[in-house]
Design a protein around this motif. Sequence first.
Motif, PDB file in Angstrom:
ATOM      1  N   UNK A   1     -13.033 -75.693-112.794  1.00  0.00           N
ATOM      2  CA  UNK A   1     -13.743 -74.748-112.911  1.00  0.00           C
ATOM      3  C   UNK A   1     -14.828 -74.507-111.218  1.00  0.00           C
ATOM      4  N   UNK A   2     -15.183 -75.517-111.559  1.00  0.00           N
ATOM      5  CA  UNK A   2     -16.127 -75.292-110.452  1.00  0.00           C
ATOM      6  C   UNK A   2     -15.040 -76.287-108.622  1.00  0.00           C
ATOM      7  N   UNK A   3     -14.275 -76.603-109.047  1.00  0.00           N
ATOM      8  CA  UNK A   3     -13.320 -76.676-107.465  1.00  0.00           C
ATOM      9  C   UNK A   3     -12.734 -74.672-107.274  1.00  0.00           C
TER      10      UNK A   3
ATOM     11  N   UNK B   1     -21.650 -73.239-108.507  1.00  0.00           N
ATOM     12  CA  UNK B   1     -22.234 -74.297-107.994  1.00  0.00           C
ATOM     13  C   UNK B   1     -23.606 -74.772-108.669  1.00  0.00           C
ATOM     14  N   UNK B   2     -24.399 -73.771-108.840  1.00  0.00           N
ATOM     15  CA  UNK B   2     -25.993 -73.859-109.422  1.00  0.00           C
ATOM     16  C   UNK B   2     -26.079 -73.426-110.606  1.00  0.00           C
ATOM     17  N   UNK B   3     -25.061 -73.204-110.880  1.00  0.00           N
ATOM     18  CA  UNK B   3     -24.958 -73.233-112.718  1.00  0.00           C
ATOM     19  C   UNK B   3     -25.200 -74.561-113.059  1.00  0.00           C
ATOM     20  N   UNK B   4     -23.648 -75.265-112.446  1.00  0.00           N
ATOM     21  CA  UNK B   4     -23.432 -76.379-113.098  1.00  0.00           C
ATOM     22  C   UNK B   4     -24.618 -77.418-112.619  1.00  0.00           C
ATOM     23  N   UNK B   5     -25.442 -77.109-111.647  1.00  0.00           N
ATOM     24  CA  UNK B   5     -26.411 -78.092-111.078  1.00  0.00           C
ATOM     25  C   UNK B   5     -27.330 -77.919-113.111  1.00  0.00           C
ATOM     26  N   UNK B   6     -27.467 -77.021-112.864  1.00  0.00           N
ATOM     27  CA  UNK B   6     -28.680 -76.533-114.124  1.00  0.00           C
ATOM     28  C   UNK B   6     -27.759 -77.184-115.510  1.00  0.00           C
ATOM     29  N   UNK B   7     -27.015 -77.513-115.396  1.00  0.00           N
ATOM     30  CA  UNK B   7     -26.063 -77.953-116.909  1.00  0.00           C
ATOM     31  C   UNK B   7     -26.149 -79.337-116.976  1.00  0.00           C
TER      32      UNK B   7
ATOM     33  N   UNK C   1     -20.771 -79.675-122.898  1.00  0.00           N
ATOM     34  CA  UNK C   1     -20.458 -79.083-121.203  1.00  0.00           C
ATOM     35  C   UNK C   1     -19.978 -78.308-120.262  1.00  0.00           C
ATOM     36  N   UNK C   2     -20.491 -77.118-120.286  1.00  0.00           N
ATOM     37  CA  UNK C   2     -20.544 -75.604-120.099  1.00  0.00           C
ATOM     38  C   UNK C   2     -21.262 -75.374-118.020  1.00  0.00           C
ATOM     39  N   UNK C   3     -20.368 -75.397-117.965  1.00  0.00           N
ATOM     40  CA  UNK C   3     -21.194 -75.124-116.262  1.00  0.00           C
ATOM     41  C   UNK C   3     -21.006 -73.792-115.706  1.00  0.00           C
ATOM     42  N   UNK C   4     -20.921 -73.024-116.957  1.00  0.00           N
ATOM     43  CA  UNK C   4     -20.531 -71.151-116.753  1.00  0.00           C
ATOM     44  C   UNK C   4     -22.208 -70.688-118.096  1.00  0.00           C
ATOM     45  N   UNK C   5     -22.737 -71.707-118.388  1.00  0.00           N
ATOM     46  CA  UNK C   5     -24.288 -71.298-118.764  1.00  0.00           C
ATOM     47  C   UNK C   5     -25.167 -70.061-117.967  1.00  0.00           C
ATOM     48  N   UNK C   6     -25.725 -69.253-118.355  1.00  0.00           N
ATOM     49  CA  UNK C   6     -26.464 -68.407-117.652  1.00  0.00           C
ATOM     50  C   UNK C   6     -27.525 -69.476-116.879  1.00  0.00           C
ATOM     51  N   UNK C   7     -27.515 -70.260-115.284  1.00  0.00           N
ATOM     52  CA  UNK C   7     -29.200 -70.711-116.137  1.00  0.00           C
ATOM     53  C   UNK C   7     -30.324 -70.323-115.656  1.00  0.00           C
TER      54      UNK C   7
ATOM     55  N   UNK D   1     -35.108 -81.314-105.630  1.00  0.00           N
ATOM     56  CA  UNK D   1     -33.973 -82.741-106.523  1.00  0.00           C
ATOM     57  C   UNK D   1     -32.914 -81.010-106.235  1.00  0.00           C
ATOM     58  N   UNK D   2     -33.763 -80.259-106.975  1.00  0.00           N
ATOM     59  CA  UNK D   2     -31.989 -79.097-106.643  1.00  0.00           C
ATOM     60  C   UNK D   2     -31.589 -78.841-105.582  1.00  0.00           C
ATOM     61  N   UNK D   3     -32.346 -78.716-104.272  1.00  0.00           N
ATOM     62  CA  UNK D   3     -31.153 -78.587-103.167  1.00  0.00           C
ATOM     63  C   UNK D   3     -30.572 -80.543-102.637  1.00  0.00           C
ATOM     64  N   UNK D   4     -30.812 -81.067-103.555  1.00  0.00           N
ATOM     65  CA  UNK D   4     -30.506 -82.541-103.043  1.00  0.00           C
ATOM     66  C   UNK D   4     -29.278 -82.397-103.518  1.00  0.00           C
ATOM     67  N   UNK D   5     -29.352 -81.674-105.006  1.00  0.00           N
ATOM     68  CA  UNK D   5     -28.251 -82.003-105.411  1.00  0.00           C
ATOM     69  C   UNK D   5     -27.133 -81.466-105.020  1.00  0.00           C
ATOM     70  N   UNK D   6     -27.381 -79.415-104.797  1.00  0.00           N
ATOM     71  CA  UNK D   6     -26.130 -78.977-104.454  1.00  0.00           C
ATOM     72  C   UNK D   6     -25.594 -79.237-103.183  1.00  0.00           C
ATOM     73  N   UNK D   7     -26.594 -79.719-102.332  1.00  0.00           N
ATOM     74  CA  UNK D   7     -25.757 -80.181-100.776  1.00  0.00           C
ATOM     75  C   UNK D   7     -25.400 -81.686-101.308  1.00  0.00           C
ATOM     76  N   UNK D   8     -25.035 -82.472-102.112  1.00  0.00           N
ATOM     77  CA  UNK D   8     -24.591 -83.352-102.491  1.00  0.00           C
ATOM     78  C   UNK D   8     -23.346 -83.238-102.906  1.00  0.00           C
ATOM     79  N   UNK D   9     -23.436 -82.565-103.749  1.00  0.00           N
ATOM     80  CA  UNK D   9     -22.204 -82.680-105.183  1.00  0.00           C
ATOM     81  C   UNK D   9     -21.380 -81.190-104.040  1.00  0.00           C
TER      82      UNK D   9
END
Length: 413
Positions: free
Chosen positions: A275-277, A283-289, A341-347, A368-376
């Motif tokens: 789904x993410x691909x 991506x942002x909601x995936x990171x939060x999840x 585990x649901x990456x579509x949850x509303x962040x 941390x959020x910026x590092x995670x977003x860039x990394x993934x």
Amino acid sequence: MASAARKLQLNPVDPENLLDPVPFYKELRESDPVHWSEAVHAWFLTRHDDVMNGLRDSRLSADRAKVLEHQFQMMGLSPESIREVTETFKRQMACKDGAAHLRPRRQTAAAFAPQVLDSWRPLIHRTLVTQLDKLRHQRQVDLVPEVFYQMPPLVIAELLGITAEDRERLQQWGEAVTKLTSTGAATNLMEAARQANEGQAKINGFLTALVEERRRAPGDDLISHMLRVQDQGGMPTEEVVANAGLLVAAGHLTTTDQLSNGMYELLTHPDQLALLRKDPTLLKSAIEEMMRFAPPVPFIHRIAVDNIELRGRTIRKGDIVFLGLAAANHDPAAFPDADRFDITRDPHQQKSMSFGFGPHHCLGAGLARRELEIAFEELLHRMPELRLDETSPPRIKSGGLMFRGFESLCVRW
């Protein structure tokens, strides 16, 4: 027999509960949400509302130096054997309450303003790409030592103006402190205490010299930002050193573990990865999840400075209270279908406790959020068909309650 089995099941440091904690969280939330553990000699709160309220309750002090001293005494360690560690903790903002906490936090917060963090995005991206370029000819790798263990400390070292060589030394010294302060992590306590005290002394000595250098010749690094803000006379050198050390530790350990935890969840939920691909805007909601579902800090502890009545139990002054951040994140009262585990949850609807809550909400959350977003984003782009390596199963870090991540996460693509 049944009562004995029940007692084992409710032991927070039982190896099975440490390995697979979600059923344990559920059992405590449902049967004993304000739980006294004889094994840890502390209280455990696991419901979302209780954890959230506990994080902002002034009767629960963040003075974890006292908690550590109490724990160390229970372990049989003398105050002198860990004096450098405990004295450093006492000077860190994370271990202060009220105005004593607010003053250094305000000074340090200037370096974590959104516009400052956004200016660091190229640095974060460049640091990650440098690591990934080393893997360009490979089709399998252990992500933990090769990428996740490297990126966060390199980023925080760059932000503090620390060279790569010095970063490796700081990392080594810091690991000795972490080993001692993670419940259940140390086997030879006397040796662990000696190494931790020695490591903390070396960290403090190094950072003291660095702080004095920045006072003489400030730059654009984090320490210079901290020194530039003058509030009520500014922080003394010892306080800047302690809080710079806090940034080094927090900027390394938690983000490293969150990277591995998040990647594991994506790879073991292939529908969510697909789904993410298909839709990178998730991506942002995936990171939060990822952070909600598998946070790197399952528990944070406080010490009661007054008696507290909660759900028919009495937490007495001086008692240690573990606030279950991960357990709160899996509370169905706060998250519908919480164990999914649901990456579509509303962040924007997230009530995650992963970064804490209230006055001690994690100062480095934005970084941390910026590092995670860039990394993934970069990993998924560079590694098509990414999957776990079936010949080398993932290994979760053994240890205690305070940190959760992977020792090894081998992948193929």
